[in-house]
Scaffold this motif. Sequence first.
Motif, mmCIF file in Angstrom:
data_model
loop_
_atom_site.group_PDB
_atom_site.id
_atom_site.type_symbol
_atom_site.label_atom_id
_atom_site.label_comp_id
_atom_site.label_asym_id
_atom_site.label_seq_id
_atom_site.Cartn_x
_atom_site.Cartn_y
_atom_site.Cartn_z
ATOM 1 N N ARG A 102 22.334 42.637 34.070
ATOM 2 C CA ARG A 102 23.074 43.608 33.269
ATOM 3 C C ARG A 102 22.249 44.072 32.077
ATOM 4 N NH1 ARG A 102 26.580 45.323 29.503
ATOM 5 N NH2 ARG A 102 28.560 46.223 30.234
ATOM 6 N N SER A 287 27.387 53.943 35.830
ATOM 7 C CA SER A 287 28.382 53.565 36.846
ATOM 8 C C SER A 287 27.978 52.268 37.551
ATOM 9 C CB SER A 287 28.540 54.703 37.858
ATOM 10 O OG SER A 287 27.365 54.870 38.631
ATOM 11 N N GLU A 290 29.052 49.501 35.307
ATOM 12 C CA GLU A 290 30.505 49.319 35.370
ATOM 13 C C GLU A 290 30.912 48.574 36.645
ATOM 14 O OE1 GLU A 290 32.061 53.228 35.048
ATOM 15 O OE2 GLU A 290 31.729 53.374 32.864
ATOM 16 N N ARG A 291 30.295 48.920 37.784
ATOM 17 C CA ARG A 291 30.614 48.236 39.041
ATOM 18 C C ARG A 291 30.183 46.774 39.002
ATOM 19 N NH1 ARG A 291 28.870 53.128 41.532
ATOM 20 N NH2 ARG A 291 26.900 52.164 42.205
ATOM 21 N N ASP A 293 30.113 44.921 36.306
ATOM 22 C CA ASP A 293 31.109 44.228 35.473
ATOM 23 C C ASP A 293 32.398 43.981 36.263
ATOM 24 O OD1 ASP A 293 29.413 44.135 33.329
ATOM 25 O OD2 ASP A 293 30.222 45.940 32.358
ATOM 26 N N GLN A 294 32.802 44.971 37.066
ATOM 27 C CA GLN A 294 34.036 44.829 37.838
ATOM 28 C C GLN A 294 33.915 43.725 38.897
ATOM 29 O OE1 GLN A 294 34.641 48.783 39.392
ATOM 30 N NE2 GLN A 294 35.280 49.627 37.376
ATOM 31 N N SER A 295 32.750 43.654 39.534
ATOM 32 C CA SER A 295 32.551 42.619 40.555
ATOM 33 C C SER A 295 32.547 41.238 39.945
ATOM 34 C CB SER A 295 31.241 42.874 41.299
ATOM 35 O OG SER A 295 30.125 42.740 40.443
ATOM 36 N N ARG A 296 32.032 41.120 38.729
ATOM 37 C CA ARG A 296 32.035 39.809 38.055
ATOM 38 C C ARG A 296 33.435 39.410 37.626
ATOM 39 N NH1 ARG A 296 26.618 39.642 34.166
ATOM 40 N NH2 ARG A 296 25.107 39.381 35.871
ATOM 41 N N ASP A 297 34.205 40.416 37.163
ATOM 42 C CA ASP A 297 35.572 40.138 36.716
ATOM 43 C C ASP A 297 36.461 39.683 37.872
ATOM 44 O OD1 ASP A 297 34.870 40.817 34.157
ATOM 45 O OD2 ASP A 297 35.653 42.880 34.295
ATOM 46 N N SER A 298 36.184 40.242 39.063
ATOM 47 C CA SER A 298 37.013 39.901 40.217
ATOM 48 C C SER A 298 36.563 38.631 40.922
ATOM 49 C CB SER A 298 37.005 41.067 41.207
ATOM 50 O OG SER A 298 35.687 41.323 41.683
#
Length: 299
Positions: A102, A287, A290-291, A293-298
């Motif tokens: 990141r 983008s 952002e993707r 970050d989203q994959s880590r959050d999920s």
Amino acid sequence: MKSSLPEHVYGSRPTKRDRRTQADIALLKKTIYDVIAEENPVTVRQTYYQLVSRGAIAKTEAEYKAVVRLLGIMRREHELPFGWIADYTRWMRKPTTWNSLRNMLEQSHKLYRRDLWNHQPSYVEIWLEKDALAGVIYRVTHEYDVPLMITRGYPSLSFIHTAAEQIAAQNKPTYLYYFGDFDPSGLDITRSVEADIRTFAPNAEIHFERVAVTKEQITDLNLPTRPTKKTDSRSRNFDGGESVEVDAISPAALRKLVEACIVPHIDRDVLAGLERVEKDERDILESIIERLDQSRDSA
């Protein structure tokens, strides 16, 4: 303002007549601060020449040493920001690394730039005799994505050969602008660099111009001179009188000269298109972050 500056800042082994009073030192320090606050970053030698031009000090080696001492003391005593004095003669070598994927993407998003000259009709380089001045004009060459070529006096044959290969690879008209001292060696370095580049890139369309220092600038800018070194073997054929260092040109004037060399070669329509593409590609990088970050959050 109390200072720990030795009483004899005037030079080594001064007489009592030469010694500045504490009031004189305080005034000189204020002048130094004002000069550098107007134009920075600057080199130590540029600071000296600006002080000479303003009549704050005499044009002597002793006064130059006094300025060197004062600049050191003022920075150590936090009276002058370290970032205002440029020194690009020394640097650290280290591989580029990141804390995480990141972090790498964030830096790429922040620093990503398209090659400005890839689709421009010509190619431009700025050549500079003194590496100490690199930090002074780099902000201009960096802004316009122009290579800054430092010769450090007479450049090596390997450096010139590599530069000539780069020029030949552009396959377009190339404009080289040279900045160097007005003295026997400085003028001969200009001749030598141009001759060798043309030898190693014989088929390239090369336009070479010495921008500074010129005889006209010495008069027009009222530049401080120095005695021409008699030990220089080329001095016997030098008819320019006293010598002038490129450092004698004020930082602001030097940057304006550099910018004036570059801007006329930029096609504004091409640049506008480049900026649009660059923005789109930055958005793509954003983008991706952002993707990630989203994959880590999920997870």
